[in-house]
Enzyme design. Structure first.
Site, PDB file in Angstrom:
ATOM      1  N   GLY A   1      82.059  -2.016 -61.607  1.00 13.99           N
ATOM      2  CA  GLY A   1      83.258  -2.847 -61.589  1.00 13.99           C
ATOM      3  C   GLY A   1      83.206  -3.783 -60.404  1.00 13.99           C
ATOM      4  O   GLY A   1      82.143  -4.071 -59.863  1.00 13.99           O
ATOM      5  N   ARG A   2      84.366  -4.250 -59.969  1.00 10.72           N
ATOM      6  CA  ARG A   2      84.404  -5.138 -58.805  1.00 10.72           C
ATOM      7  C   ARG A   2      84.487  -4.382 -57.493  1.00 10.72           C
ATOM      8  O   ARG A   2      84.220  -4.947 -56.429  1.00 10.72           O
ATOM      9  CB  ARG A   2      85.558  -6.126 -58.922  1.00 10.72           C
ATOM     10  CG  ARG A   2      85.213  -7.293 -59.813  1.00 10.72           C
ATOM     11  CD  ARG A   2      86.159  -8.455 -59.654  1.00 10.72           C
ATOM     12  NE  ARG A   2      87.501  -8.102 -60.068  1.00 10.72           N
ATOM     13  CZ  ARG A   2      88.597  -8.386 -59.375  1.00 10.72           C
ATOM     14  NH1 ARG A   2      88.520  -9.025 -58.235  1.00 10.72           N
ATOM     15  NH2 ARG A   2      89.776  -8.036 -59.836  1.00 10.72           N
TER      16      ARG A   2
ATOM     17  N   GLU B   1      81.807  -4.648 -54.676  1.00  7.08           N
ATOM     18  CA  GLU B   1      81.722  -5.875 -53.877  1.00  7.08           C
ATOM     19  C   GLU B   1      82.267  -5.656 -52.473  1.00  7.08           C
ATOM     20  O   GLU B   1      81.702  -6.148 -51.500  1.00  7.08           O
ATOM     21  CB  GLU B   1      82.539  -7.002 -54.524  1.00  7.08           C
ATOM     22  CG  GLU B   1      81.963  -7.579 -55.769  1.00  7.08           C
ATOM     23  CD  GLU B   1      82.872  -8.649 -56.369  1.00  7.08           C
ATOM     24  OE1 GLU B   1      84.020  -8.826 -55.897  1.00  7.08           O
ATOM     25  OE2 GLU B   1      82.431  -9.303 -57.315  1.00  7.08           O
TER      26      GLU B   1
ATOM     27  N   CYS C   1      76.016   0.018 -63.371  1.00  4.55           N
ATOM     28  CA  CYS C   1      76.478  -1.359 -63.362  1.00  4.55           C
ATOM     29  C   CYS C   1      76.404  -1.969 -61.962  1.00  4.55           C
ATOM     30  O   CYS C   1      75.359  -2.002 -61.335  1.00  4.55           O
ATOM     31  CB  CYS C   1      77.875  -1.402 -63.969  1.00  4.55           C
ATOM     32  SG  CYS C   1      78.386  -3.025 -64.546  1.00  4.55           S
ATOM     33  N   HIS C   2      77.524  -2.434 -61.425  1.00  3.64           N
ATOM     34  CA  HIS C   2      77.575  -3.073 -60.112  1.00  3.64           C
ATOM     35  C   HIS C   2      77.500  -2.070 -58.960  1.00  3.64           C
ATOM     36  O   HIS C   2      77.434  -2.481 -57.798  1.00  3.64           O
ATOM     37  CB  HIS C   2      78.856  -3.900 -59.976  1.00  3.64           C
ATOM     38  CG  HIS C   2      78.846  -5.162 -60.783  1.00  3.64           C
ATOM     39  ND1 HIS C   2      79.040  -5.167 -62.144  1.00  3.64           N
ATOM     40  CD2 HIS C   2      78.657  -6.451 -60.419  1.00  3.64           C
ATOM     41  CE1 HIS C   2      78.979  -6.411 -62.583  1.00  3.64           C
ATOM     42  NE2 HIS C   2      78.750  -7.220 -61.557  1.00  3.64           N
TER      43      HIS C   2
ATOM     44  N   TYR D   1      73.643  -3.755 -63.754  1.00  6.30           N
ATOM     45  CA  TYR D   1      74.097  -4.914 -64.516  1.00  6.30           C
ATOM     46  C   TYR D   1      73.131  -6.047 -64.190  1.00  6.30           C
ATOM     47  O   TYR D   1      72.738  -6.234 -63.034  1.00  6.30           O
ATOM     48  CB  TYR D   1      75.541  -5.270 -64.157  1.00  6.30           C
ATOM     49  CG  TYR D   1      76.091  -6.375 -65.002  1.00  6.30           C
ATOM     50  CD1 TYR D   1      76.292  -6.193 -66.368  1.00  6.30           C
ATOM     51  CD2 TYR D   1      76.374  -7.618 -64.459  1.00  6.30           C
ATOM     52  CE1 TYR D   1      76.769  -7.218 -67.160  1.00  6.30           C
ATOM     53  CE2 TYR D   1      76.866  -8.646 -65.242  1.00  6.30           C
ATOM     54  CZ  TYR D   1      77.055  -8.443 -66.598  1.00  6.30           C
ATOM     55  OH  TYR D   1      77.520  -9.452 -67.393  1.00  6.30           O
TER      56      TYR D   1
END
Length: 190
Positions: free
Chosen positions: A88-89, A92, A118-119, A138
């Site tokens: 997800g975000r 970050e 993923c992320h 990802y």
């Protein structure tokens, strides 16, 4: 044998990548503890639904609230057998927290099972634990994974890549293979 598994989550973690492994591993009899920096047990993180609906990248929609059942400040990684890092975000900004990176480094230093999707590989890249490893993420994170010294393996979103104690997948469509592989790694862990 039941394992104690730490989940590192944050606001705008991908909904399915948080809920599905947390519930599935719990259903397998493992004790799952979800934490987020600067939050405590009983707090929530917001989640985001990332969907593949024909655009050049995923779309993002609001998800459900994910309830934490552990305090990040009180986490002692030595008390955990394994680590799960959803995407997800959240990665970050979580990768900017030195405490998060130290927790991740512990699991690699001690050769404990780690599942990342993923992320989430953004956090592992920032922690400097991917040198010489083979993993997936990802696709947009592929260059970052390679720059961190890993061999990035581009696979279909429904697949998983296993490199010793590290199990990775490009996105939530890979849950079935990712979780099955991680369960296998957990079963083989001392």
């Amino acid at each position: 044998m039941s394992k104690k598994i730490l989940f590192l989550v944050g606001d705008y973690v991908e909904t399915l990548e948080a809920f599905v492994p947390f519930q599935a591993l719990g259903a397998m009899g493992h004790e799952c503890v979800a934490v987020c920096p600067d939050k405590q047990a009983g707090d929530t993180v917001r989640t985001a639904v990332h969907d593949f609906d024909g655009a050049q990248t995923y779309s993002e929609k609001p998800g459900h609230l994910f309830h934490l059942n552990g305090d990040f400040d009180g986490v002692n990684p030595a008390e955990f057998d394994a680590l799960v890092v959803p995407g997800g975000r959240a990665p970050e900004y979580l990768r900017l927290d030195d405490r998060v990176l130290d927790v991740v480094r512990h699991f690699f230093r001690e050769d404990k099972p780690v599942a990342a999707i993923c992320h989430a590989l953004q956090i592992l890249s920032a922690a400097g634990v991917l040198t010489g490893r083979t993993c997936t993420a990802y696709a947009a994170c592929g260059p970052e994974v390679s720059a961190a010294g890993a061999t990035y393996e581009e696979v279909e979103p429904t697949e998983a890549v296993v490199d010793g104690n590290l199990v990775t997948s490009p996105a939530w469509p890979g849950h079935a293979k990712w979780l099955k592989a991680f369960a296998g790694v957990l079963a083989g862990a001392a």
